[in-house]
Write a protein that holds these residues in place. Structure first.
Motif, PDB file in Angstrom:
ATOM      1  N   ARG A   1       6.096  -7.560  13.683  1.00 44.57           N
ATOM      2  CA  ARG A   1       6.851  -7.582  12.429  1.00 44.57           C
ATOM      3  C   ARG A   1       5.948  -7.229  11.253  1.00 44.57           C
ATOM      4  O   ARG A   1       6.349  -6.522  10.334  1.00 44.57           O
ATOM      5  CB  ARG A   1       7.492  -8.966  12.219  1.00 44.57           C
ATOM      6  N   LEU A   2       4.719  -7.737  11.292  1.00 46.46           N
ATOM      7  CA  LEU A   2       3.781  -7.428  10.213  1.00 46.46           C
ATOM      8  C   LEU A   2       3.476  -5.933  10.182  1.00 46.46           C
ATOM      9  O   LEU A   2       3.459  -5.312   9.120  1.00 46.46           O
ATOM     10  CB  LEU A   2       2.494  -8.239  10.418  1.00 46.46           C
ATOM     11  N   GLN A   3       3.256  -5.350  11.361  1.00 46.13           N
ATOM     12  CA  GLN A   3       2.979  -3.909  11.419  1.00 46.13           C
ATOM     13  C   GLN A   3       4.189  -3.110  10.956  1.00 46.13           C
ATOM     14  O   GLN A   3       4.057  -2.079  10.303  1.00 46.13           O
ATOM     15  CB  GLN A   3       2.565  -3.513  12.838  1.00 46.13           C
ATOM     16  N   ASP A   4       5.391  -3.607  11.288  1.00 52.31           N
ATOM     17  CA  ASP A   4       6.633  -2.993  10.843  1.00 52.31           C
ATOM     18  C   ASP A   4       6.682  -2.967   9.312  1.00 52.31           C
ATOM     19  O   ASP A   4       7.008  -1.953   8.689  1.00 52.31           O
ATOM     20  CB  ASP A   4       7.795  -3.833  11.403  1.00 52.31           C
ATOM     21  N   LEU A   5       6.332  -4.106   8.711  1.00 50.41           N
ATOM     22  CA  LEU A   5       6.316  -4.220   7.257  1.00 50.41           C
ATOM     23  C   LEU A   5       5.322  -3.233   6.644  1.00 50.41           C
ATOM     24  O   LEU A   5       5.664  -2.453   5.751  1.00 50.41           O
ATOM     25  CB  LEU A   5       5.947  -5.650   6.868  1.00 50.41           C
ATOM     26  N   TYR A   6       4.076  -3.255   7.139  1.00 51.57           N
ATOM     27  CA  TYR A   6       3.026  -2.433   6.546  1.00 51.57           C
ATOM     28  C   TYR A   6       3.300  -0.944   6.755  1.00 51.57           C
ATOM     29  O   TYR A   6       2.951  -0.127   5.913  1.00 51.57           O
ATOM     30  CB  TYR A   6       1.659  -2.805   7.136  1.00 51.57           C
ATOM     31  N   ARG A   7       3.920  -0.599   7.873  1.00 48.87           N
ATOM     32  CA  ARG A   7       4.246   0.803   8.126  1.00 48.87           C
ATOM     33  C   ARG A   7       5.246   1.301   7.076  1.00 48.87           C
ATOM     34  O   ARG A   7       5.109   2.395   6.529  1.00 48.87           O
ATOM     35  CB  ARG A   7       4.830   0.965   9.534  1.00 48.87           C
ATOM     36  N   GLN A   8       6.250   0.463   6.782  1.00 49.16           N
ATOM     37  CA  GLN A   8       7.250   0.871   5.799  1.00 49.16           C
ATOM     38  C   GLN A   8       6.655   0.917   4.391  1.00 49.16           C
ATOM     39  O   GLN A   8       6.976   1.811   3.593  1.00 49.16           O
ATOM     40  CB  GLN A   8       8.446  -0.076   5.859  1.00 49.16           C
ATOM     41  N   VAL A   9       5.778  -0.035   4.077  1.00 55.10           N
ATOM     42  CA  VAL A   9       5.099  -0.016   2.780  1.00 55.10           C
ATOM     43  C   VAL A   9       4.293   1.274   2.648  1.00 55.10           C
ATOM     44  O   VAL A   9       4.336   1.958   1.621  1.00 55.10           O
ATOM     45  CB  VAL A   9       4.175  -1.242   2.630  1.00 55.10           C
ATOM     46  N   ALA A  10       3.582   1.641   3.713  1.00 53.76           N
ATOM     47  CA  ALA A  10       2.751   2.845   3.687  1.00 53.76           C
ATOM     48  C   ALA A  10       3.595   4.098   3.560  1.00 53.76           C
ATOM     49  O   ALA A  10       3.145   5.105   3.008  1.00 53.76           O
ATOM     50  CB  ALA A  10       1.894   2.915   4.950  1.00 53.76           C
ATOM     51  N   ASN A  11       4.823   4.045   4.059  1.00 56.43           N
ATOM     52  CA  ASN A  11       5.721   5.195   3.981  1.00 56.43           C
ATOM     53  C   ASN A  11       6.454   5.270   2.648  1.00 56.43           C
ATOM     54  O   ASN A  11       7.275   6.152   2.439  1.00 56.43           O
ATOM     55  CB  ASN A  11       6.749   5.145   5.121  1.00 56.43           C
ATOM     56  N   GLY A  12       6.210   4.310   1.771  1.00 51.73           N
ATOM     57  CA  GLY A  12       6.808   4.355   0.450  1.00 51.73           C
ATOM     58  C   GLY A  12       8.215   3.780   0.369  1.00 51.73           C
ATOM     59  O   GLY A  12       8.929   4.030  -0.596  1.00 51.73           O
ATOM     60  N   VAL A  13       8.623   3.021   1.376  1.00 46.12           N
ATOM     61  CA  VAL A  13       9.943   2.385   1.339  1.00 46.12           C
ATOM     62  C   VAL A  13       9.927   1.298   0.262  1.00 46.12           C
ATOM     63  O   VAL A  13       9.011   0.464   0.250  1.00 46.12           O
ATOM     64  CB  VAL A  13      10.282   1.759   2.708  1.00 46.12           C
ATOM     65  N   PRO A  14      10.901   1.293  -0.659  1.00 45.78           N
ATOM     66  CA  PRO A  14      10.936   0.228  -1.669  1.00 45.78           C
ATOM     67  C   PRO A  14      11.025  -1.142  -1.002  1.00 45.78           C
ATOM     68  O   PRO A  14      11.716  -1.295   0.015  1.00 45.78           O
ATOM     69  CB  PRO A  14      12.222   0.534  -2.456  1.00 45.78           C
ATOM     70  N   LEU A  15      10.328  -2.116  -1.581  1.00 45.99           N
ATOM     71  CA  LEU A  15      10.261  -3.436  -0.954  1.00 45.99           C
ATOM     72  C   LEU A  15      11.648  -4.018  -0.719  1.00 45.99           C
ATOM     73  O   LEU A  15      11.899  -4.658   0.293  1.00 45.99           O
ATOM     74  CB  LEU A  15       9.430  -4.375  -1.830  1.00 45.99           C
ATOM     75  N   ALA A  16      12.562  -3.775  -1.655  1.00 45.42           N
ATOM     76  CA  ALA A  16      13.908  -4.335  -1.524  1.00 45.42           C
ATOM     77  C   ALA A  16      14.695  -3.681  -0.399  1.00 45.42           C
ATOM     78  O   ALA A  16      15.724  -4.203   0.028  1.00 45.42           O
ATOM     79  CB  ALA A  16      14.666  -4.201  -2.842  1.00 45.42           C
ATOM     80  N   ASP A  17      14.215  -2.509   0.072  1.00 45.31           N
ATOM     81  CA  ASP A  17      14.933  -1.789   1.135  1.00 45.31           C
ATOM     82  C   ASP A  17      14.271  -1.940   2.498  1.00 45.31           C
ATOM     83  O   ASP A  17      14.769  -1.424   3.495  1.00 45.31           O
ATOM     84  CB  ASP A  17      14.999  -0.288   0.803  1.00 45.31           C
ATOM     85  N   ILE A  18      13.152  -2.629   2.539  1.00 42.70           N
ATOM     86  CA  ILE A  18      12.452  -2.803   3.804  1.00 42.70           C
ATOM     87  C   ILE A  18      13.236  -3.753   4.708  1.00 42.70           C
ATOM     88  O   ILE A  18      13.735  -4.779   4.265  1.00 42.70           O
ATOM     89  CB  ILE A  18      11.017  -3.325   3.561  1.00 42.70           C
ATOM     90  N   GLU A  19      13.379  -3.340   5.948  1.00 43.76           N
ATOM     91  CA  GLU A  19      14.047  -4.189   6.932  1.00 43.76           C
ATOM     92  C   GLU A  19      13.058  -4.472   8.045  1.00 43.76           C
ATOM     93  O   GLU A  19      12.488  -3.562   8.640  1.00 43.76           O
ATOM     94  CB  GLU A  19      15.278  -3.499   7.499  1.00 43.76           C
ATOM     95  N   VAL A  20      12.850  -5.751   8.317  1.00 43.97           N
ATOM     96  CA  VAL A  20      11.953  -6.163   9.387  1.00 43.97           C
ATOM     97  C   VAL A  20      12.799  -6.689  10.535  1.00 43.97           C
ATOM     98  O   VAL A  20      13.688  -7.511  10.318  1.00 43.97           O
ATOM     99  CB  VAL A  20      10.980  -7.254   8.895  1.00 43.97           C
ATOM    100  N   THR A  21      12.531  -6.188  11.713  1.00 41.56           N
ATOM    101  CA  THR A  21      13.282  -6.623  12.886  1.00 41.56           C
ATOM    102  C   THR A  21      13.099  -8.122  13.083  1.00 41.56           C
ATOM    103  O   THR A  21      11.959  -8.592  13.149  1.00 41.56           O
ATOM    104  CB  THR A  21      12.779  -5.872  14.125  1.00 41.56           C
ATOM    105  N   PRO A  22      14.184  -8.864  13.146  1.00 43.78           N
ATOM    106  CA  PRO A  22      14.061 -10.319  13.289  1.00 43.78           C
ATOM    107  C   PRO A  22      13.387 -10.704  14.607  1.00 43.78           C
ATOM    108  O   PRO A  22      13.471  -9.962  15.563  1.00 43.78           O
ATOM    109  CB  PRO A  22      15.487 -10.831  13.290  1.00 43.78           C
TER     110      PRO A  22
END
Ligand SMILES: [Zn+2]
Length: 67
Positions: A46-67
């Motif tokens: 989940r952490l890697q999922d988060l950081y990958r999306q941050v690195a890709n420029g996904v807005p924080l409010a639009d980031i979805e982390v697999t539960p």
């Protein structure tokens, strides 16, 4: 452990053991925060999922982390 640079913003500093600075953390959706707070198997994915999306420029409010 020292504070380190927040991956989510240029000026943020996050505390030891935190994924993001408080500003970025609270910009995430409640569902994402809930998923990221869970420990145990899958927590690292989940952490890697988060950081990958941050690195890709996904807005924080639009980031979805697999539960
Ligand atoms: Zn931040």
């Amino acid at each position: 452990m020292a504070n380190t640079r927040c991956p989510g913003c240029p000026s943020g500093v996050k505390g030891p053991g935190k994924y993001l600075c408080l500003t970025c953390w609270h910009a995430l959706t409640p569902a994402s925060r809930h998923a990221l707070r869970r420990r145990g198997p899958g927590a690292m994915a989940r952490l890697q999922d988060l950081y990958r999306q941050v690195a890709n420029g996904v807005p924080l409010a639009d980031i979805e982390v697999t539960p």
